[in-house]
Structure formats: C-alpha cells, structure tokens
Design a protein around this motif. Structure first.
Motif, PDB file in Angstrom:
ATOM      1  N   CYS A   1       0.924  -1.030  -0.285  1.00  0.00           N
ATOM      2  CA  CYS A   1      -0.120   0.094  -0.095  1.00  0.00           C
ATOM      3  C   CYS A   1       1.183   1.290  -0.113  1.00  0.00           C
ATOM      4  N   PHE A   2       2.071   0.799   1.217  1.00  0.00           N
ATOM      5  CA  PHE A   2       3.258   2.252   1.486  1.00  0.00           C
ATOM      6  C   PHE A   2       3.058   2.815  -0.285  1.00  0.00           C
ATOM      7  N   LEU A   3       4.030   2.029  -1.185  1.00  0.00           N
ATOM      8  CA  LEU A   3       4.488   1.501  -1.922  1.00  0.00           C
ATOM      9  C   LEU A   3       3.829   2.265  -3.162  1.00  0.00           C
ATOM     10  N   SER A   4       2.973   1.496  -3.250  1.00  0.00           N
ATOM     11  CA  SER A   4       2.121   2.179  -4.256  1.00  0.00           C
ATOM     12  C   SER A   4       1.759   3.175  -3.839  1.00  0.00           C
ATOM     13  N   GLY A   5       1.005   3.882  -2.675  1.00  0.00           N
ATOM     14  CA  GLY A   5       0.777   4.677  -2.877  1.00  0.00           C
ATOM     15  C   GLY A   5       1.565   5.980  -3.213  1.00  0.00           C
ATOM     16  N   ILE A   6       3.140   6.029  -2.519  1.00  0.00           N
ATOM     17  CA  ILE A   6       4.066   6.993  -3.443  1.00  0.00           C
ATOM     18  C   ILE A   6       4.390   7.381  -3.878  1.00  0.00           C
ATOM     19  N   ILE A   7       4.210   6.297  -5.294  1.00  0.00           N
ATOM     20  CA  ILE A   7       4.798   6.265  -6.320  1.00  0.00           C
ATOM     21  C   ILE A   7       3.200   6.799  -7.262  1.00  0.00           C
ATOM     22  N   ASN A   8       1.986   6.331  -6.655  1.00  0.00           N
ATOM     23  CA  ASN A   8       0.898   7.241  -7.050  1.00  0.00           C
ATOM     24  C   ASN A   8       1.151   9.396  -7.168  1.00  0.00           C
TER      25      ASN A   8
ATOM     26  N   SER B   1      -4.847   5.066 -12.280  1.00  0.00           N
ATOM     27  CA  SER B   1      -5.536   4.096 -12.134  1.00  0.00           C
ATOM     28  C   SER B   1      -4.277   3.290 -11.931  1.00  0.00           C
ATOM     29  N   MET B   2      -3.035   2.788 -12.897  1.00  0.00           N
ATOM     30  CA  MET B   2      -2.458   1.608 -13.007  1.00  0.00           C
ATOM     31  C   MET B   2      -1.873   1.445 -11.791  1.00  0.00           C
ATOM     32  N   THR B   3      -1.053   3.352 -11.321  1.00  0.00           N
ATOM     33  CA  THR B   3      -0.353   2.628  -9.870  1.00  0.00           C
ATOM     34  C   THR B   3      -1.428   2.542  -8.735  1.00  0.00           C
ATOM     35  N   ALA B   4      -2.377   2.768  -8.409  1.00  0.00           N
ATOM     36  CA  ALA B   4      -3.373   2.681  -7.879  1.00  0.00           C
ATOM     37  C   ALA B   4      -3.174   1.488  -7.804  1.00  0.00           C
ATOM     38  N   ALA B   5      -3.419   0.621  -8.844  1.00  0.00           N
ATOM     39  CA  ALA B   5      -3.997  -1.034  -8.963  1.00  0.00           C
ATOM     40  C   ALA B   5      -2.788  -1.780  -8.504  1.00  0.00           C
ATOM     41  N   ILE B   6      -1.337  -1.539  -7.914  1.00  0.00           N
ATOM     42  CA  ILE B   6      -0.777  -2.696  -6.991  1.00  0.00           C
ATOM     43  C   ILE B   6      -0.574  -2.825  -6.408  1.00  0.00           C
ATOM     44  N   PHE B   7      -1.968  -1.893  -5.285  1.00  0.00           N
ATOM     45  CA  PHE B   7      -2.214  -1.597  -4.382  1.00  0.00           C
ATOM     46  C   PHE B   7      -3.900  -3.058  -4.443  1.00  0.00           C
ATOM     47  N   MET B   8      -4.875  -1.730  -4.507  1.00  0.00           N
ATOM     48  CA  MET B   8      -6.034  -1.886  -4.843  1.00  0.00           C
ATOM     49  C   MET B   8      -6.321  -3.259  -5.854  1.00  0.00           C
TER      50      MET B   8
ATOM     51  N   VAL C   1     -17.924   1.234 -12.971  1.00  0.00           N
ATOM     52  CA  VAL C   1     -18.962   0.637 -12.634  1.00  0.00           C
ATOM     53  C   VAL C   1     -18.302  -0.562 -10.991  1.00  0.00           C
ATOM     54  N   PHE C   2     -17.870  -1.381 -12.076  1.00  0.00           N
ATOM     55  CA  PHE C   2     -17.121  -3.182 -10.935  1.00  0.00           C
ATOM     56  C   PHE C   2     -16.151  -2.190  -9.766  1.00  0.00           C
ATOM     57  N   SER C   3     -15.087  -1.501 -10.688  1.00  0.00           N
ATOM     58  CA  SER C   3     -14.400  -0.664  -9.571  1.00  0.00           C
ATOM     59  C   SER C   3     -14.651   0.160  -8.294  1.00  0.00           C
ATOM     60  N   ALA C   4     -16.310   0.877  -8.384  1.00  0.00           N
ATOM     61  CA  ALA C   4     -16.982   1.417  -7.695  1.00  0.00           C
ATOM     62  C   ALA C   4     -17.354   0.706  -6.074  1.00  0.00           C
ATOM     63  N   PHE C   5     -17.634  -0.409  -6.975  1.00  0.00           N
ATOM     64  CA  PHE C   5     -17.981  -1.666  -5.826  1.00  0.00           C
ATOM     65  C   PHE C   5     -17.153  -2.609  -5.291  1.00  0.00           C
ATOM     66  N   TYR C   6     -15.594  -2.406  -6.055  1.00  0.00           N
ATOM     67  CA  TYR C   6     -14.889  -3.065  -5.958  1.00  0.00           C
ATOM     68  C   TYR C   6     -13.703  -2.277  -4.671  1.00  0.00           C
ATOM     69  N   GLY C   7     -13.412  -0.790  -4.709  1.00  0.00           N
ATOM     70  CA  GLY C   7     -12.867  -0.787  -4.362  1.00  0.00           C
ATOM     71  C   GLY C   7     -13.347   0.763  -3.420  1.00  0.00           C
ATOM     72  N   VAL C   8     -14.403   0.119  -2.617  1.00  0.00           N
ATOM     73  CA  VAL C   8     -14.870   1.050  -1.378  1.00  0.00           C
ATOM     74  C   VAL C   8     -13.479   1.394  -0.383  1.00  0.00           C
ATOM     75  N   MET C   9     -12.909   1.937  -0.254  1.00  0.00           N
ATOM     76  CA  MET C   9     -12.162   2.388   1.637  1.00  0.00           C
ATOM     77  C   MET C   9     -10.395   1.283   0.794  1.00  0.00           C
ATOM     78  N   ALA C  10     -10.783   0.897  -0.070  1.00  0.00           N
ATOM     79  CA  ALA C  10      -9.287   0.475  -0.586  1.00  0.00           C
ATOM     80  C   ALA C  10      -8.613   1.008  -1.224  1.00  0.00           C
ATOM     81  N   TRP C  11      -8.384   2.231  -1.363  1.00  0.00           N
ATOM     82  CA  TRP C  11      -7.565   2.921  -1.981  1.00  0.00           C
ATOM     83  C   TRP C  11      -7.762   4.447  -0.881  1.00  0.00           C
ATOM     84  N   GLN C  12      -5.894   4.214  -0.038  1.00  0.00           N
ATOM     85  CA  GLN C  12      -6.064   4.735   1.499  1.00  0.00           C
ATOM     86  C   GLN C  12      -5.204   6.349   1.366  1.00  0.00           C
TER      87      GLN C  12
END
Length: 636
Positions: free
Chosen positions: A125-132, A427-434, A252-263
């Motif tokens: 999460c940390f690595l994905s976040g700081i790269i994003n 989208s691409m960098t966030a997906a590393i964690f999400m 549409v799928f991301s909205a349901f799947y990613g709730v709270m996943a992005w930190q």
C-alpha cells in the motif's frame, strides 16, 4: 495576474495559515493526530474528504479528459449512479470498518488475518501510494508556473536558481506545515474551508462561462469533432481508444470493489463519531459530487470552443502562440485549458480561480502526505518493532515519516518523465495495491470463510499484474492494455485467487467479535447493528439509528439519484428505438447542465451550514475528550 488577483490570493492563503496555527493546540494524542479522536460529523467528513480527492492534479486530469471527450463521459457517469447509491445508502464496507474501530485499514487486516500479512499489505500500500503520488508535485508546479507566468529561472543572492524545483519545494513545504501542525484535525478543518472555497469559486466561474459563451457557439464547435469521435453523442465514439464505454464499464465494477481500498485519504475512514455518521457521510457524498463535477467538466469544453470556433479566433491565436512555447506535448496537453483561462477570465475571478486551485493542491497534498506517512509508521514500522511506542516518540515518528514522503514526491517528480494521461497513470499505479485490497477487505468484513492464505494469494496476484503492466507501459507507450484495463486484469485475478484459496481452507472467523456486535456488543454498539440480514434487507439499510431527518435525506438522495439515472435509461431507449443525432444530444446536455448547476448551488449552501455546525461540535468534543495513550493502533 494583476494586483486584485494577487491580493485575493494572498488574503485567502493568509487566512488558512492562521487557521492552522489556531488549531495546533487541539492535537494532544496519537488518536487526535491520526483520526481527530473519532469526533467528526457527517458534513465535515463529506466536504473535507471530497476535496481531498479533488486536488489540482485531479482538476487538470479532468480537463484532459473532457477536452478530448466533451460531454460524452458525463453520460457514462450516469451509469455509475445506482452503484454509488447502493454503496452509500447501505453503508457498504465503510459501516462495518468503522465497527471494527481500527485506526487504519492495515490494523483491521492484522485483526482479521495476521500481523505478518498486515506488514506485507501495508508495505505494498505504501509503495503503491507514494509512486501514485509521485507525479502530483510535478503537475501542480507546472500549472502554477504557467498560470502565474513565472520565468524558468531566477536569481537569489546572485545565484541562478531554476523555478520548477523551487515551486515544487514551496508547495510541499506549505502542505507539510498544514499536516505536521495538527495532523488529521488540522487537515480536516482546513480541507473543509478549502472545499467550500472551491465550491463557491466554481459556481462563480460557471456563471461567467454561461454568460460568455453562447450555447449555439458551444454546440457548433463540438459538432466539428471527427466522425465516430463525437463530443456530444455517446454512441458515436468508436474511434475513441481510451476514455470510451469500456473505461466506464470497468469503473462500475471498480466503484463496488474498491470502496475503502484506496488509502489516499484513509484517516477519514476512522474519523467519524459513529459508524452511522460514517454511513451518512457517504450518503451525503452523492450530493457533494454535484458541485465538484460540473465546472471541471464544462470548463475544458469552453476551452475547446474558444480554440475552434471562428468567433474566438483572436483568443485562439494568443493561446496557441503561448502553448507553442512549451517544451513538450504532455505539458501542452495538461495546461491547455488553464492557458485559455489566463486570457479569458477578468481580474478578480482569475485570482479566485488560482486561489481555489492552490487550495485544491494543498488539500490533496496534506491528506496524501498524512496517509502514506501514517501507514508506514502505523502498519509497517511499529508492527515490525513488536511493541507500542510512547506517545511522544510515536508522534515524532509520524511527523518524520510524513516529511520523508514529501521528500520522495519531490525527487520522483524531478526525475520521472510522464508519457500517459494522468488518470491512466493513477489507475495503473493505484492497482498495485487496490488490485488485491478489495478482495481482502470485502472478504474480511463479510465472509467468515475468508482465510489468511487467501488474503496472501489475492494481494500477491493483485500486485504482480499491475506492476508488470506498468513496466510494460514504461518500456512501450503503445502497449496493448491501458491503465484502466490493467487495473481490471489485476482485480479480477485477485478475486478469483481469494475465493479459490478460501474454499480450499477450513477456517471460520468470528465476525461478531471483530465488529463488536451480538454477544460482544458494548457501549458504542447499537441494537440496530445486530439486526438480521433479512430485517436490514427489508428496510433497505434504514434502521433505528436513523432520525427522521436522516430518513428524509436518505429518501431524497435515493429519489434524486434514481431520477438522474433515469436520464441514462431514457436517452438509451430513445436512441435504440427512435434514434438520436447530435442536435438531440445538444438539447439533452443543455438541460442536464441547467439541472446540475441548480443542484450545485443548493448543495453549496446546505453543506456550508452543516459543516460549520460540525466544526463547532468537533472542537468542543476534542476539548472534552479523555486521552487514552493505548488508543494508538497497536494490536496486542
């Protein structure tokens, strides 16, 4: 900018600085710094959390999107409304997470899975976040250098200095001042003020643009778009390769799947007074988007009109000459709309626009710095250390970590050469964690059969797929998958991994104990929190925690959301049965813009009064709150 513009900008910045200094004394504990001691009300959460995701980089990315796609993306966004309503009205994920009383997502992951998994997931999460976050300072600095017409270099004490790194360092320094002074308390209140400023300025800009550009000129300009790449007709976009139907279908799928996943704004998930306040904040979030979506959509469309319609050829010539002086095509693309504004907006309004963009940049920077710095300390360093720190040492570690994130953002922005749309990179960098996080969050909160082994599998697979895609895009910008498609590949792979591995195991986790319900209920828990699934289904999520006012907000939110979604269905039916042309869609967008503008005005006034009330209550609660040194996120 002129004297009036600079005066307005300076006054707004000085007022925000004064608020930060005043609020500093309210932060007395780790829980205060991390989550405002869980004292925030719904309106404060809604506005502050919303603006934290609407930074200058997001506005500029939206400019990119709508300049190339026109009104079309707004039609496909209507398709997302039912998902947003279901998520917010039901309290999907956010309600149960608040029931766990975890200060961070990874603390919940330790309780639900294991400490080793917490450390592993938090590291990703940390690595994905700081790269994003890495390109945020660069995009923001280029915007302000361009709009404020700073030279490429300047002299200080006889030493020649490049402007670009100095502006980046200055913006990051201000964000650090906001963050380190009072943590989440300072961030949340200043973000609310900045959010309301942005709302008011956007409404003023919207009124000016509707006055300046005749609707007939707007339609004529948009009709000049190439065939099958329409800026008005959403069913004539076959030649659009990135922001097309599939981009929004995946959303549409991301909205349901990613709730709270992005930190990126993880502190807001833990800051609510109660689980019910957290749910109501999400319900109100359906209204918040009425303001923050209208102008970033309409402004680049007006920029397109200014550059393509014959009535504005003198303005277009000036803007084109200005853009031609820029060093690369990516900068031209990102700064095209702001350049139009430089020559279009009158004195005063330009200063307010720049001030609102500054506020947007700071609100995102301070929230992201706080989030990624906190995650490193709370969820990686302290769990590895194996025992809690003293409050003084803990706060020092948090502040040093946050400063380190700022240094990384500065260095990454200085060295990285962006070659993709901002939204695609994000989208691409966030997906590393999400990619894997959605599976472990949803499975952990709702499925007692979800296993620790499944969580490891989902997180590993969900990280490997987007990392491979990101490297491929860096080596080959024409790689056959874009950022959104890479995200979908990561999430679908993680879901399959989590389900298959869980079904192979025999674990049965005690969800009632983790959620403090049933036999484990205590003072904060409500009887409604232990209602059966059937009862909650029959009531569509409305339980005894809802006051009459809450029920009214819930009902109106549902009705308005369904009404706007009905526009999507209506237009689809008309197109499939009778047929539509660009003239029909021009009328559709005229009425859509009118309704959205009225809604934005109502919401701005409504949330202003609600937020001021919540700030007053927050400060009173913080003064009265008993400090608990053990409430620091450490799991015994």
């Amino acid at each position: 900018m002129g004297t009036l513009d600079w005066t307005l900008f300076t006054l707004i910045a000085a007022c925000l600085m004064a608020v930060v200094i005043i609020l500093k004394s309210y932060t007395r504990s780790v829980a205060d710094f991390l989550a405002a001691n869980r004292c925030a009300g719904r309106y404060l959460l809604t506005v502050a959390d919303g603006v934290s995701g609407v930074g200058a980089i997001t506005v500029i990315a939206t400019f990119e999107l709508h300049y190339s796609s026109g009104f079309v993306p707004e039609y496909w966004q209507l398709m997302l409304l039912p998902i947003g309503l279901i998520i917010s009205l039901s309290g999907w994920v956010i309600y149960r997470f608040r029931q766990t009383r975890a200060l961070t997502l990874a603390q919940f992951l330790e309780v639900r899975y294991s400490r080793k998994f917490r450390i592993f997931a938090a590291s990703i999460c940390f690595l994905s976040g700081i790269i994003n976050y890495g390109i945020f300072p660069a995009v923001t600095a280029r915007f302000f250098i361009h709009v404020l017409e700073f030279p490429s270099a300047f002299s200080l004490l006889g030493i020649a200095l490049p402007t670009y790194p100095v502006v980046m360092a200055t913006m990051l320094g201000i964000a650090l001042f906001f963050t380190l002074s009072g943590g989440q308390i300072t961030i949340m209140i200043t973000d609310f003020i900045q959010g309301q400023l942005i709302n008011i300025v956007m409404l003023l800009l919207l009124g000016f643009l509707l006055y300046y550009f005749a609707w007939g000129d707007i339609v004529e300009a948009l009709e000049t778009a190439p065939e099958e790449a329409s800026l008005l007709h959403p069913f004539q976009t076959q030649k659009v390769t990135d922001f097309n139907f599939w981009y929004y279908a995946i959303s549409v799928f991301s909205a349901f799947y990613g709730v709270m996943a992005w930190q990126g704004s993880q502190a807001y998930y833990a800051s609510a007074k109660t689980p019910h306040e957290a749910r109501m904040a999400k319900v109100l979030g359906n209204w918040r988007t009425a303001v923050i979506n209208v102008l970033p959509m309409f402004l680049p469309i007006c920029a397109f009109v200014a550059l393509t319609h014959p009535n504005f050829k003198d303005l277009a010539s000036t803007v084109t000459n200005h853009l031609d002086s820029m060093p690369d095509g990516q900068s031209q693309q990102q700064l095209l709309t702001p350049t139009v504004l430089i020559y279009l907006l009158p004195p005063g309004l330009l200063g307010l626009f720049v001030a609102s963009m500054w506020a947007a940049a700071i609100s995102t920077d301070n929230t992201y710095l706080h989030s990624w710095g906190s995650i490193l300390v709370q969820d990686v360093i302290i769990p590895m250390y194996g025992k809690p720190l003293s409050p003084k040492t803990h706060l020092l570690a948090l502040r040093l970590s946050i400063a380190g994130v700022a240094v990384f953002g500065f260095c990454f922005s200085l060295l990285y050469q962006q070659n993709d749309f901002i939204f695609m990179f994000m989208s691409m960098t966030a997906a590393i964690f999400m990619g894997g996080a959605g599976s472990v969050i949803i499975g952990g909160l709702y499925w007692k059969r979800g296993t620790t082994q499944a969580a490891w599998a989902a997180m590993i697979v969900g990280a490997l797929v987007p990392t491979t895609g990101m490297i491929s895009r860096m080596l080959d910008p024409d790689f056959f998958l874009n950022g959104q498609q890479i995200w979908f590949a990561a999430t679908s792979s993680a879901v399959c991994s989590y389900i298959i591995v869980s079904l192979c195991g025999k674990e049965r986790f005690n969800l009632d104990k983790m959620l403090h319900r049933g036999d484990y209920a205590d003072g904060e828990s409500k009887p409604a929190a232990v209602e059966t699934r059937i009862e909650r289904f029959k009531q569509f999520g409305v339980d005894s925690e809802f006051s009459n006012g809450d029920k009214m907000i819930y009902l109106i939110t549902a009705v308005v959301g369904v009404s706007f979604f009905s526009l999507f269905i209506f237009a689809l039916v008309v197109h499939l049965t009778v047929g539509t042309d660009e003239g029909w869609w021009a009328s559709f967008w005229k009425w859509f813009l009118l309704f959205a503008s009225v809604k934005a005005l109502i919401v701005t006034i409504w949330f202003l009064f609600g937020g001021v009330r919540d700030i007053r209550a927050l400060l009173l609660d913080l003064r009265r709150a008993k400090q608990d040194a053990r409430d620091d996120g450490f799991v015994e």
